[in-house]
Design an enzyme around this catalytic site. Structure first.
Site, PDB file in Angstrom:
ATOM      1  N   THR A  48      -9.402 -71.060  12.698  1.00 35.76           N
ATOM      2  CA  THR A  48      -9.951 -72.411  12.804  1.00 35.76           C
ATOM      3  C   THR A  48     -11.448 -72.300  13.134  1.00 35.76           C
ATOM      4  OG1 THR A  48      -9.254 -72.540  15.108  1.00 35.76           O
ATOM      5  CG2 THR A  48      -7.743 -73.456  13.453  1.00 35.76           C
ATOM      6  N   THR A  50     -14.055 -73.504  15.271  1.00 35.18           N
ATOM      7  CA  THR A  50     -14.656 -73.165  16.559  1.00 35.18           C
ATOM      8  C   THR A  50     -14.120 -71.836  17.085  1.00 35.18           C
ATOM      9  OG1 THR A  50     -14.994 -75.494  17.074  1.00 35.18           O
ATOM     10  CG2 THR A  50     -15.042 -73.969  18.937  1.00 35.18           C
ATOM     11  N   CYS A  51     -12.834 -71.613  16.888  1.00 37.00           N
ATOM     12  CA  CYS A  51     -12.218 -70.365  17.355  1.00 37.00           C
ATOM     13  C   CYS A  51     -12.831 -69.156  16.649  1.00 37.00           C
ATOM     14  CB  CYS A  51     -10.711 -70.398  17.098  1.00 37.00           C
ATOM     15  SG  CYS A  51      -9.888 -71.832  17.822  1.00 37.00           S
ATOM     16  N   SER A  52     -13.048 -69.283  15.351  1.00 36.38           N
ATOM     17  CA  SER A  52     -13.555 -68.165  14.547  1.00 36.38           C
ATOM     18  C   SER A  52     -15.060 -67.968  14.646  1.00 36.38           C
ATOM     19  CB  SER A  52     -13.198 -68.377  13.073  1.00 36.38           C
ATOM     20  OG  SER A  52     -11.814 -68.261  12.872  1.00 36.38           O
ATOM     21  N   LEU A  56     -13.949 -66.545  19.762  1.00 35.54           N
ATOM     22  CA  LEU A  56     -13.650 -65.117  19.628  1.00 35.54           C
ATOM     23  C   LEU A  56     -14.924 -64.275  19.525  1.00 35.54           C
ATOM     24  CD1 LEU A  56     -10.815 -63.364  17.834  1.00 35.54           C
ATOM     25  CD2 LEU A  56     -13.136 -62.638  17.365  1.00 35.54           C
TER      26      LEU A  56
END
Length: 161
Positions: A48, A50-52, A56
């Site tokens: 996703t 923001t996560c990517s 992370l």
């Protein structure tokens, strides 16, 4: 509904899916937390935006700084299966600086009281975006992002160590 974990609580027992050289395996909470200082962060979903692009990579980029401040293990958790977590880690260039932990059915997320219902968006039950510092199985720092991305960043955690 499970009570939300808080600073001073002992992490619940459980296990995570991990990819090994021989294929899918598991890691117990004892293996992960016992006798170690762990920086655990959780994202609503692999791949996703923001996560990517932010969450992370922040922990990947700050891994040496976190370890220089006493963190033994950095672990990324999501309510995704072990194959997705492994592929996402490879896609983001994760090597040995952090563990990619799959909470496939969301059982551990539920035990923490940090589940996120995004069924209205077709994403099912996931986990809230959070980070925590755990020392020998006890929560020392806990950062939950009710919305967006700020409190659970690697930079925020570095400021707390």
């Amino acid at each position: 509904m499970t009570e939300t974990i808080k600073v001073g609580d002992t992490m619940p027992s459980g296990s995570f899916g991990v990819m090994t050289k021989d294929g899918p395996g598991s890691m117990s909470t004892d293996e992960l937390f016992s006798g170690k200082t762990v920086a655990l962060f959780s994202v609503p979903g692999a791949f996703t935006p923001t996560c990517s692009m932010k969450h992370l990579p922040g922990f990947k980029n700050e891994s040496s700084n976190l370890k220089s401040k006493g963190v033994d293990t950095i672990a990324c958790m999501a309510v995704n299966d072990v194959f997705v977590m492994d592929a996402w880690g490879k896609d983001r260039g994760v090597t040995d600086e952090m563990l990619m932990l799959a909470d496939g059915n969301g059982d551990y997320t539920k035990a923490l009281g940090l589940e996120l219902d995004v069924t209205a968006h077709g994403l099912g039950m996931r986990g809230k975006r959070f980070s925590m510092v755990i020392k020998d199985g006890v929560v020392e720092k806990l950062n939950i992002d009710p919305e967006g991305f700020k409190n659970s960043s690697a930079e925020c955690m570095l400021g707390q160590l």
